[in-house]
Design an enzyme around this catalytic site. Sequence first.
Site, short mmCIF file in Angstrom:
data_model
loop_
_atom_site.label_atom_id
_atom_site.label_comp_id
_atom_site.label_asym_id
_atom_site.label_seq_id
_atom_site.Cartn_x
_atom_site.Cartn_y
_atom_site.Cartn_z
N LYS A 102 71.77 -23.42 83.15
CA LYS A 102 71.21 -22.17 82.62
C LYS A 102 70.52 -21.43 83.75
O LYS A 102 69.79 -22.05 84.55
CB LYS A 102 70.21 -22.50 81.50
CG LYS A 102 69.61 -21.28 80.82
CD LYS A 102 68.63 -21.67 79.71
CE LYS A 102 68.12 -20.44 78.95
NZ LYS A 102 67.19 -20.79 77.86
N SER A 151 68.22 -18.40 73.34
CA SER A 151 68.57 -17.74 74.58
C SER A 151 69.61 -18.49 75.40
O SER A 151 70.24 -17.89 76.28
CB SER A 151 67.31 -17.56 75.43
OG SER A 151 66.81 -18.82 75.84
N SER A 182 65.69 -22.10 71.51
CA SER A 182 66.79 -21.65 72.38
C SER A 182 67.80 -22.72 72.78
O SER A 182 68.82 -22.39 73.37
CB SER A 182 66.22 -21.04 73.65
OG SER A 182 65.88 -19.71 73.39
N1 GLN Z 1 64.30 -16.66 70.00
C1 GLN Z 1 63.01 -17.10 70.45
C2 GLN Z 1 62.37 -16.03 71.29
O1 GLN Z 1 62.96 -15.05 71.51
C3 GLN Z 1 63.11 -18.39 71.20
C4 GLN Z 1 63.62 -18.24 72.57
C5 GLN Z 1 63.55 -19.50 73.35
O2 GLN Z 1 63.44 -20.59 72.78
N2 GLN Z 1 63.57 -19.38 74.66
O3 GLN Z 1 61.28 -16.14 71.73
#
Ligand code: GLN
Length: 493
Positions: free
Chosen positions: A78, A158, A182
Site C-alpha cells: 500500500k 482506503s 480500511s
Molecule cells: N473510511 C474511514 C475513513 O475515511 C476509514 C479509513 C481507514 O481505515 N484508513 O476515515
Amino acid sequence: MTALNELTLAEARDGLKAKDFSAREIAQAHLDAIEKADALNAYIVGTPDRALKMAEVSDEKIAKGEARPLEGLPLGIKDLFATQGVHTTAGSKILEGFEPHYESNVSTQLWRDGAVMLGKLNLDEFAMGSSNETSAYGNTISPWRRSGSDVALVPGGSSGGSAAAVAAHLCLGATATDTGGSIRQPAAFTGTVGIKPTYGRCSRWGIIAYASSLDQAGPIARTVQDCAILLGSMAGHDPRDTTSVDLPVPDFEAAISRGVKGLTIGIPKEYRVEGMPEEILRLWDQGAEWLKAAGATIKEISLPHTQYALPAYYIVAPAEASSNLARYDGVRYGLRVPGKDIAGMYENTRAAGFGREVKRRIMIGTYVLSAGYYDAYYVRAQKIRTLIKRDFEQAYAAGVDAILTPATPSAAFGLGEMASADPVQMYLNDVFTVTVNMAGLPGIAVPAGLDSQGLPLGLQLIGRPFDEETLFAAAQTIENAAGRMKLPPAWWA
Ligand code: GLN
C-alpha cells in the site's frame, strides 16, 4: 495447471520450495498480469526491475537451501508505507516526488523474510475514504462486477488498491492499513480476507500517519492461511514505535487449524442497524450457524455504546489527522508551490496539494480541537471511546471469545454512487468497523457468500486484545464452510 499468479500464497511458497517453478517465473507472471490490468488502476508505482532483482536473490537462496519464510513471494505494498528510494505518495499530490530515505518497519520485515516487491498500491488520499475515490492518482476499479452489468464498482477503501490487486491476482498478498475499517471493508467488497491486528501488534514506524491512535497495519490476501502467514512476518516489537508492543509473535499459521470447538461467539444485537439488506442479515445468521455446527456456542450480547462509535470516530480521527498533516507545508516533503512570503508558500502548497476530503478532515479536526470546542467535541469523543472499549471488555469478561458481525452494511457500490454531495453517506460504510479501532482490538473480514447481484459479502470477527489466533481459527471455519470466492472471468485483461 493453475497460472502462477493464481496460486494462493501458501501454494506458491510450497511450489517454490519444491522447485516446481522459480521465483523469477512467478515474479514475471505477476508483472505480466499487472501490465494487462491498467484498467483497474491498482498500482500507483510499479517496481518491475526491483521485483526481478529480488526474485533472482530468492532463486539463489532456494538453490542453496537457505530459503527464508516468504522466499520469492511477490507482494504489493500500500502506498502509505515508506519504501526506500521508491516514490511514496499516500495517494496525495502533496507528496509528489517524495522518495523516502528509509523503509517502513513492516515492509523491512517482509523483505527480511524474502518477499519480492511488485510495486506500490493505490489508496484513498492519506487513507481517508471508503472507496478509493479520493486518490489523487485516479480511483482503483474493482475486478468484480454485478452479474450482467458493466457498471464500474469501487473496491472499497482506503486499501482499495491492495484489495483489488489481491482479488485480481496482481500480487499474492498485500500490505494494508486500517484506521476505521480500511483493511476489512475493501476485503469484504472484493471477496478477499483482511485482518486488522490489535493496536500495537505491528509497528507504525515508516507508515504515513493518518490518526495515530487508531492506525494499524495488516495484510490482505486471498485466504485466511495466507493472511496468517503474512501477519507472522509483519508483526513484532519495534522500539522505534513507542506504541508497538513487546510480545512474542505467535505462530498464526498453526492457529488456523484449531477449530472453534468450545469457543463462545457473541452476536451483538446493536449491529442490527436499520435499513441493512435482508441478505446481509441472513448471511450473518448463516455465519453463526456455521460456527455452531463446528462446535462453538452462540450467545447474544450487548455492546450498548455502538451507536456513538461512528460520530466519535469522525471527531477523533480528523483531530489526529489535522495535527499529523500539519507537517506537509512545502518545506520538507514533496510538492512546493511558491508564494510571496513563507506563509504564502505554506498556503499555496497546501491548497494545491491536498484534495477535498483531506481538507474537510483538516478543517473538522482543527475545529474540534480549538479552544471553546475542545471540551464539547474532542473530550466527549474520547470519553465515548472509553465506553466503547468497556462494552467489549465486559463481553469478554462474561466469557465471549470472539464476536461475529457483518463486515459492511452493503456490498460494493458503483463509482460515484456514494461520493455525492453528502460525505456522511460515505462515512456510514464504517459503522461495523470503527468500533474495533476505537477499542484497539483485532478484527478480521472473511468472505462468506455472494449477494443476489453476484457480489461478495463479508463477515467480521472481533477478538480479545492480542488474540488474533482465535480470529484465524474462526475465520478458517467460515472459509471452509463458505468456500473461496470465485472471481468472474477477467474483463480487464
Ligand atoms: N473510511 C474511514 C475513513 O475515511 C476509514 C479509513 C481507514 O481505515 N484508513 O476515515
